[in-house]
Scaffold this motif. Structure first.
Motif, PDB file in Angstrom:
ATOM      1  N   PRO A 127       0.836  -1.212   0.000  1.00 44.00           N
ATOM      2  CA  PRO A 127       0.000   0.000   0.000  1.00 44.00           C
ATOM      3  C   PRO A 127       0.867   1.257   0.000  1.00 44.00           C
ATOM      4  CG  PRO A 127      -0.637  -1.528   1.761  1.00 44.00           C
ATOM      5  CD  PRO A 127       0.677  -1.996   1.230  1.00 44.00           C
TER       6      PRO A 127
ATOM      7  N   TYR B 274      -4.095   1.951  -6.392  1.00 47.73           N
ATOM      8  CA  TYR B 274      -3.372   1.270  -5.316  1.00 47.73           C
ATOM      9  C   TYR B 274      -4.148   1.408  -4.009  1.00 47.73           C
ATOM     10  CZ  TYR B 274      -1.909   6.151  -4.918  1.00 47.73           C
ATOM     11  OH  TYR B 274      -1.905   7.525  -4.845  1.00 47.73           O
ATOM     12  N   LYS B 275      -3.887   0.517  -3.084  1.00 45.50           N
ATOM     13  CA  LYS B 275      -4.449   0.627  -1.745  1.00 45.50           C
ATOM     14  C   LYS B 275      -3.658   1.690  -0.977  1.00 45.50           C
ATOM     15  CE  LYS B 275      -5.337  -4.359  -1.602  1.00 45.50           C
ATOM     16  NZ  LYS B 275      -5.025  -5.623  -0.884  1.00 45.50           N
TER      17      LYS B 275
ATOM     18  N   SER C 291     -14.281  -2.897   3.403  1.00 44.42           N
ATOM     19  CA  SER C 291     -13.287  -2.595   2.379  1.00 44.42           C
ATOM     20  C   SER C 291     -12.633  -1.229   2.575  1.00 44.42           C
ATOM     21  CB  SER C 291     -13.938  -2.661   0.998  1.00 44.42           C
ATOM     22  OG  SER C 291     -15.034  -1.768   0.926  1.00 44.42           O
ATOM     23  N   GLY C 292     -12.984  -0.563   3.630  1.00 43.80           N
ATOM     24  CA  GLY C 292     -12.395   0.729   3.975  1.00 43.80           C
ATOM     25  C   GLY C 292     -12.923   1.181   5.315  1.00 43.80           C
TER      26      GLY C 292
ATOM     27  N   SER D 254      -8.452   4.255   5.814  1.00 42.69           N
ATOM     28  CA  SER D 254      -7.859   3.170   5.020  1.00 42.69           C
ATOM     29  C   SER D 254      -8.775   2.800   3.865  1.00 42.69           C
ATOM     30  CB  SER D 254      -7.601   1.938   5.891  1.00 42.69           C
ATOM     31  OG  SER D 254      -8.796   1.421   6.422  1.00 42.69           O
TER      32      SER D 254
ATOM     33  N   ASP E  44      -8.938  -0.257   1.509  1.00 42.57           N
ATOM     34  CA  ASP E  44      -8.373  -1.597   1.454  1.00 42.57           C
ATOM     35  C   ASP E  44      -8.503  -2.257   0.087  1.00 42.57           C
ATOM     36  OD1 ASP E  44      -7.746  -1.302   4.136  1.00 42.57           O
ATOM     37  OD2 ASP E  44      -9.672  -2.119   4.786  1.00 42.57           O
ATOM     38  N   LYS E  45      -9.052  -1.546  -0.885  1.00 40.43           N
ATOM     39  CA  LYS E  45      -9.124  -2.024  -2.265  1.00 40.43           C
ATOM     40  C   LYS E  45      -8.513  -0.964  -3.171  1.00 40.43           C
ATOM     41  CE  LYS E  45     -13.142  -3.827  -3.552  1.00 40.43           C
ATOM     42  NZ  LYS E  45     -13.001  -5.284  -3.782  1.00 40.43           N
ATOM     43  N   ALA E  46      -7.805  -1.412  -4.196  1.00 38.86           N
ATOM     44  CA  ALA E  46      -7.286  -0.466  -5.189  1.00 38.86           C
ATOM     45  C   ALA E  46      -8.384  -0.047  -6.154  1.00 38.86           C
ATOM     46  CB  ALA E  46      -6.117  -1.087  -5.953  1.00 38.86           C
TER      47      ALA E  46
END
Length: 654
Positions: free
Chosen positions: A447, A564-565, A598-599, A619, A621-623
């Motif tokens: 990340p 990108y994460k 996912s965030g 955060s 957590d997925k790109a």
């Protein structure tokens, strides 16, 4: 001769059908309903509306040219939509043949005092503009445009290039009520046909017409006559965090697979990857350059050559290329590829630079392979069948101690194992000449993060001062490294302008230079707060990760692609004299999560004795988030902005 058509549907979501108000979307004919209706209830932001769009492509029975008739009927809703009355028709030519356009007819309709006024385009107002040796534009602007006008225009494009059958865009930057495309394809030509963009066809009909095409010797072919249509297509509006719109725009595309002549000859245009691998290996540009041997002693110093640690050796070779060769910005990866010229001129295209890197690593007994990719702005490469023209960039893959790295030496700010952001386009084609090529995922291994640590103190003179330190990794670091090392004075000036309520001193960068995987800085600050006598108002977020919500659409039908994460972390510590002040108010703790975890946003605020502690962690957590996440992301971002802008600490004198 029978025609076989392969139609690949990429359907991500269905399209809901709505009423079309009083617009007449069934034909090219302009009606009173078209003129009298001046709103579009489904999209109040639309400046114009395509009421009817029609195309018909067929092969001329005599000269085999591809003739495409185009018709459009458009409603101008307001002044911002006037630009839709400016029409540009693209024509291509090569040394031997050229496209042409004929039968241009355009009319503007206005309703004035209950009467329909028609104004036609004059022939003298049609212009040809030569763009370059291969491209010409025929342009015209419809006359007498007003708010509420309806415009129609039609023309026929004639093309001798049957290998490039005309595709069709169902979607544009304004809404479309109805779009229809008719095609007639003789069995001599076999195309792969692909529907892109995730919108559902409301009409998909194909019928065979017997003996539609004949030659002078009695040969004949059947035609596949097709009708494709869509209704109520929303405008495609570009927004932040997306790749090329060509990935998502609703359209139909044609790729010529084979041509069968009346004499029985067969030409293959779309080949298997096995065939492409074999041809690529012997290609006079990239293939030949990849096989060139290089004497390491001619380029590298003995320290690099004699390094036994393969990772250190690869890193040193990578840095050597970065420091000694400059990318000329050329994306033409299959043309003018020459390691010899690169070494001589110290500058070259992306293929030359990364093939030199490839060959030096290979000569050093390091496992390395080239990877063809399509950059973010170029769109996704087709996976269904090989289309080499889809690729516009070349990077290399190396494997050291069972760990895979992707490398691109065109940017001297990248650290080993990083590739430019433009290359983060999901996947690429690994060219393995021994075992055969394959698709590989292209995504960052780690990340990208942003960390801020702020410590402030309110002293006896009622001055708030302290220290700010920050650290960025990955792509966040890359952007700041470029900004700082290219113009250090300008970087500091921007920093001071960014924080008008701060006085910055003792600025220092503590990371390890251009290729460091992180960027670290620190500086002393004096905070100019709002003093209202007995009260002190302090906003802890003078550093804002997001100062506005980037998501503003009512609906987004394509993915949110960050590339990108990443994670954002903000730590704030504020010390004060508890004998002189008391904290009357400080922000409330909050926790927010995106669907499927996912965030997350974690916001904590508390007071312990004479210290206020605030922590914010964001955060992603997925790109890449699918469009189904859009409403949640929009709300998520809104709350982040709210936290940063509406968090106040209120101190009161005792």
């Amino acid at each position: 001769m029978k025609q076989t058509i392969f139609l690949s549907f990429l359907l991500l979501s269905s399209l809901t059908l709505f009423s079309q108000s009083n617009y007449h979307s069934d034909s090219y004919r302009v009606t009173l309903g078209d003129l009298k209706t001046n709103t579009y209830e489904k999209d109040s932001t639309a400046n114009a509306l395509i009421i009817y769009k029609y195309g018909n492509s067929l092969v001329d029975r005599y000269d085999y040219d591809l003739r495409t008739e185009i018709k459009q009927k458009i409603k101008i809703l307001n002044k911002e939509g006037f630009n839709k009355a400016n029409v540009s028709i693209h024509l291509y030519n090569n040394e031997n043949s050229e496209q042409e356009v004929e039968k241009i007819v355009a009319t503007t309709y206005n309703l004035v005092d209950g009467k329909v006024i028609k104004t036609s385009l004059l022939k003298k107002d049609i212009f040809r503009e030569k763009h370059d040796e291969n491209h010409t534009f025929v342009k015209f602007a419809l006359p007498n445009i007003k708010e509420g006008s309806v415009i129609t225009y039609s023309y026929t494009r004639i093309s001798p290039f049957m290998y490039n059958y005309r595709g069709w865009d169902f979607q544009s930057d304004i809404p479309t009520l109805y779009s229809e495309y008719r095609t007639s394809i003789p069995g001599n030509w076999h195309y792969n046909i692909k529907l892109v963009g995730g919108k559902k066809l409301t009409k998909n009909i194909t019928e065979i017409e017997k003996d539609c095409l004949q030659n002078s010797r009695g040969g004949s072919a059947n035609c596949a006559n097709s009708i494709y249509a869509m209704k109520d297509i929303p405008a495609f509006i570009e927004e932040d965090y997306m790749t090329s719109k060509s990935n998502y725009l609703a359209r139909i595309e044609y790729e010529l697979q084979t041509f069968k002549g009346f004499d029985g000859s067969v030409n293959d245009y779309t080949k298997t990857w096995k065939t492409v691998d074999r041809e690529f290996k012997t290609d006079k540009e990239i293939g030949r350059q990849l096989k060139k041997s290089i004497d390491l002693e001619d380029l590298l110093n003995p320290e690099i050559i004699n390094e036994n640690d393969l990772l250190k050796k690869a890193s040193a070779i990578y840095r050597y290329i970065q420091e000694n060769y400059t990318w000329n910005g050329d994306y033409k990866i299959f043309e003018d590829v020459s390691i010899k010229d690169l070494i001589k001129n110290k500058s070259g295209n992306v293929s030359s630079i990364n093939i030199l890197l490839h060959n030096l690593l290979k000569e050093s007994n390091i496992i390395v392979k080239p990877v063809l990719i399509s950059t973010r702005s170029n769109g996704f490469a087709t996976k269904i069948f090989p289309v080499i023209s889809d690729f516009n960039y070349l990077i290399v893959q190396t494997t050291i101690n069972d760990i895979t790295y992707y490398l691109d030496a065109t940017d001297n700010y990248l650290s080993f194992g990083e590739i430019p952001f433009r290359c983060l386009n999901s996947y690429g084609r690994l060219m393995d000449f021994k075992n055969g090529s394959e698709w590989v995922d292209i995504k960052p291994s780690k990340p990208s993060n942003v960390y801020y640590n702020v410590e402030l103190h309110l002293d006896e003179n009622e001055t708030i001062s302290g220290k700010l330190s920050s650290k960025r990794t990955g792509y966040h670091a890359l952007n700041h490294k470029k900004s700082y090392y290219k113009n250090k004075e300008g970087y500091l000036q921007k920093l001071e302008n960014k924080f008008p309520h701060l006085e910055i001193s003792d600025f220092e960068v503590t990371s390890d230079g251009l290729t460091s995987p992180d960027f670290k800085e620190s500086y002393h600050i004096n905070y100019n707060y709002e003093d209202t006598g007995d009260h002190i108002y302090l906003n802890p977020f003078f550093v804002e990760f997001f100062n506005e919500n980037p998501f503003k659409l009512q609906e987004r039908t394509y993915p949110i692609d960050f590339g990108y994460k990443d994670t954002y972390f903000y730590s704030f510590k504020f010390n004060f004299d508890a004998t002189k002040y008391t904290v009357v108010e400080y922000p409330k703790t909050k926790s927010i999560a995106l669907p499927n975890n996912s965030g997350k946003v974690l916001f904590s605020a508390k007071t312990l004795g004479s210290t206020v502690f605030i922590i914010l962690k964001i955060s992603f957590d997925k790109a890449i988030y699918g469009p189904e996440y859009y409403s949640s992301l929009k709300e998520f971002m809104s709350k982040i902005v709210d936290i940063q802008t509406n968090s106040l600490i209120l101190l009161k004198k005792k």
